[in-house]
Structures are given as structure tokens and as C-alpha cells.
Motif scaffolding. Structure first.
Motif, short mmCIF file in Angstrom:
data_model
loop_
_atom_site.label_atom_id
_atom_site.label_comp_id
_atom_site.label_asym_id
_atom_site.label_seq_id
_atom_site.Cartn_x
_atom_site.Cartn_y
_atom_site.Cartn_z
N LEU A 114 50.18 35.90 45.81
CA LEU A 114 49.84 34.48 45.89
C LEU A 114 51.09 33.61 45.78
N GLY A 115 50.99 32.40 46.27
CA GLY A 115 52.16 31.54 46.36
C GLY A 115 52.49 30.70 45.15
N THR A 116 51.51 30.10 44.52
CA THR A 116 51.81 29.17 43.44
C THR A 116 51.31 29.70 42.10
N ASP A 117 51.92 29.21 41.03
CA ASP A 117 51.48 29.62 39.69
C ASP A 117 50.04 29.23 39.45
N GLU A 118 49.62 28.09 39.96
CA GLU A 118 48.24 27.66 39.77
C GLU A 118 47.27 28.68 40.37
N GLU A 119 47.57 29.15 41.59
CA GLU A 119 46.73 30.17 42.22
C GLU A 119 46.75 31.47 41.42
N VAL A 120 47.93 31.85 40.96
CA VAL A 120 48.08 33.09 40.20
C VAL A 120 47.25 33.05 38.93
N PHE A 121 47.40 31.96 38.16
CA PHE A 121 46.67 31.86 36.89
C PHE A 121 45.16 31.78 37.11
N ASP A 122 44.75 31.02 38.13
CA ASP A 122 43.32 30.94 38.44
C ASP A 122 42.76 32.29 38.83
N CYS A 123 43.50 33.00 39.67
CA CYS A 123 43.04 34.31 40.13
C CYS A 123 43.00 35.32 38.98
N ALA A 124 44.00 35.28 38.11
CA ALA A 124 44.01 36.17 36.95
C ALA A 124 42.81 35.89 36.05
N GLN A 125 42.54 34.60 35.83
CA GLN A 125 41.40 34.24 35.01
C GLN A 125 40.09 34.71 35.65
N GLU A 126 39.96 34.53 36.95
CA GLU A 126 38.76 35.00 37.65
C GLU A 126 38.62 36.52 37.55
N ALA A 127 39.74 37.22 37.64
CA ALA A 127 39.70 38.68 37.55
C ALA A 127 39.24 39.13 36.17
N PHE A 128 39.77 38.50 35.12
CA PHE A 128 39.34 38.87 33.77
C PHE A 128 37.87 38.53 33.56
N LEU A 129 37.42 37.40 34.07
CA LEU A 129 36.01 37.03 33.94
C LEU A 129 35.12 38.03 34.67
N ALA A 130 35.52 38.40 35.87
CA ALA A 130 34.73 39.39 36.63
C ALA A 130 34.72 40.73 35.91
N ALA A 131 35.85 41.12 35.36
CA ALA A 131 35.91 42.39 34.62
C ALA A 131 34.99 42.33 33.41
N TYR A 132 35.01 41.21 32.70
CA TYR A 132 34.16 41.06 31.51
C TYR A 132 32.67 41.13 31.90
N ARG A 133 32.33 40.40 32.95
CA ARG A 133 30.92 40.37 33.39
C ARG A 133 30.44 41.73 33.87
N ASN A 134 31.33 42.51 34.44
CA ASN A 134 30.95 43.80 35.02
C ASN A 134 31.40 44.99 34.19
N LEU A 135 31.73 44.76 32.94
CA LEU A 135 32.26 45.81 32.09
C LEU A 135 31.31 46.99 31.96
N SER A 136 30.03 46.72 32.02
CA SER A 136 29.06 47.82 31.91
C SER A 136 29.12 48.74 33.13
N ARG A 137 29.71 48.28 34.23
CA ARG A 137 29.84 49.09 35.44
C ARG A 137 31.14 49.88 35.47
N TYR A 138 32.03 49.60 34.53
CA TYR A 138 33.32 50.31 34.47
C TYR A 138 33.09 51.78 34.12
N SER A 139 33.83 52.65 34.78
CA SER A 139 33.74 54.09 34.52
C SER A 139 35.08 54.56 33.94
N GLU A 140 35.01 55.29 32.86
CA GLU A 140 36.22 55.81 32.21
C GLU A 140 36.93 56.87 33.05
N VAL A 141 36.34 57.23 34.17
CA VAL A 141 36.98 58.19 35.07
C VAL A 141 38.32 57.64 35.54
N HIS A 142 38.40 56.33 35.72
CA HIS A 142 39.62 55.66 36.18
C HIS A 142 40.18 54.79 35.07
#
Length: 192
Positions: free
Chosen positions: A37-65
Motif C-alpha cells: 500500500l502507498g500511504t501510512d493511512e492505508e497501511v494502518f487502516d488495512c492492518a486494523q481491518e486485518a486484526f478485526l477480521a482475525a478476531y471475528r474469525n478466530l474460531s475458524r483459525y486452525s492450529e495446523v498453520h
């Protein structure tokens, strides 16, 4: 504490423990996203979205990976979605403004020129080679983790890394980096 243990605690109701994962992976994830990504704003927003998605979908995470690879995959997908929406080219090294143009000692200036040249040469490589090299040598991900992030087989990761290093070496040779002071750039980057 291992990632898997933290995840088990979060799933058992200790939601505040997810902050430990955020703290552990926030900086590396930001560095990873800066390559896409090009700007820090995009980077921080995307990182925050990724952590939120990971949190919301944590029950789908497999310890295989490894959790890190799973998180990076989510972040990469979020970044690609953002780029598709914006329909623009992907700058891999937007950090050109980090080069300080003030007068400096000769060694520091030479080192900055080498870093700038290396970034320029890396930008000439196809995206899959650039990302594979970045994930392996800057983020220190395993072949398995890179395969998950890039959504390709491990054998293809190995091919990307091998061919990417060869293409990088050839680009640097064409620019006469092997002569004189540029040798260190080639050795430290390509020979890993």
C-alpha cells in the motif's frame, strides 16, 4: 506464551488476551503492508481491518498453520481488495522519502544510495518475486508461511525465491553493482 495458547484463552472468553497477539504482530504486519500500500493511512487502516477480521474469525483459525501466516493472508487479501477498489499500481517501496538529502559523511551517503538502488531494482521484479523475497528476508517467514500468504504451493515459493534472487542478481549486474562498492548490496541481499 505461544500463539495457540493465547488463541485458546481468547476463545475461552478472555477476549482481552487478543491484545497480546496485536502487540506481537502489529509492527511486522505494518511493515508487510507498506510493501503493498502507498500511504501510512492505508497501511494502518488495512492492518486494523486485518486484526478485526482475525478476531471475528478466530474460531475458524486452525492450529495446523501458524497464526502469523493466517493473519498475513487476511491482511494481504484486505490490501488487494483496497487496491482493486482504487485500481492503481502497487508501489512496493513507497519509502523513497526516507532518504535524507542533507549533507552526510561519504559512507552514509553511499549506503543510502545502495539501498535506494536496491529498492529500484526490486521494483523491476514481478510482484510475486518481490513479495516472496520480502516475506522471506525481511519478515523471516518460513516457506510454509509464505505459501499460505501468497496462496501457492511450497514448491512455487521455492521457485519464486530462487528465480527472484537470480533476477535480482542479473538486474544488479546489468547496473554494474558488482564493481566496486556495490558488491556488499549483492552479497547481503541475494546470497541468503
Amino acid at each position: 506464551m505461544e500463539d495457540a495458547e493465547i488463541i485458546r484463552q481468547v476463545l475461552d472468553g478472555h477476549h482481552e488476551k487478543f491484545a497480546d497477539l496485536v502487540e506481537r504482530y502489529q509492527i511486522p504486519l505494518i511493515h508487510f503492508l507498506r510493501r503493498t500500500l502507498g500511504t501510512d493511512e492505508e497501511v494502518f487502516d488495512c492492518a486494523q481491518e486485518a486484526f478485526l477480521a482475525a478476531y471475528r474469525n478466530l474460531s475458524r483459525y486452525s492450529e495446523v498453520h501458524p497464526f502469523r501466516a493466517w493473519l498475513y493472508t487476511i491482511a494481504r487479501n484486505k490490501a488487494l481488495d483496497l487496491l482493486r477498489k482504487r485500481r492503481r499500481e502497487v508501489p512496493l517501496f513507497p519509502d523513497e522519502n526516507l532518504i535524507d538529502h542533507q549533507p552526510m559523511p561519504e559512507e552514509v551517503l553511499l549506503a543510502k544510495e545502495q539501498v535506494s538502488l536496491l529498492a529500484e531494482v526490486l521494483n523491476e521484479l514481478p510482484e510475486h518475486y518481490r513479495l516472496a523475497l520480502y516475506l522471506r528476508f525481511h519478515q523471516e517467514l518460513s516457506y510454509e508461511e509464505i505459501a499460505l500468504v501468497l496462496d501457492v504451493p511450497i514448491s512455487r515459493v521455492k521457485t519464486y525465491l530462487h528465480r527472484g534472487k537470480e533476477k535480482l542478481r542479473k538486474h544488479l549486474e546489468r547496473r554494474d553493482i558488482h564493481e566496486g562498492d556495490g558488491q556488499g548490496v549483492v552479497d547481503s541481499t541475494v546470497s541468503r
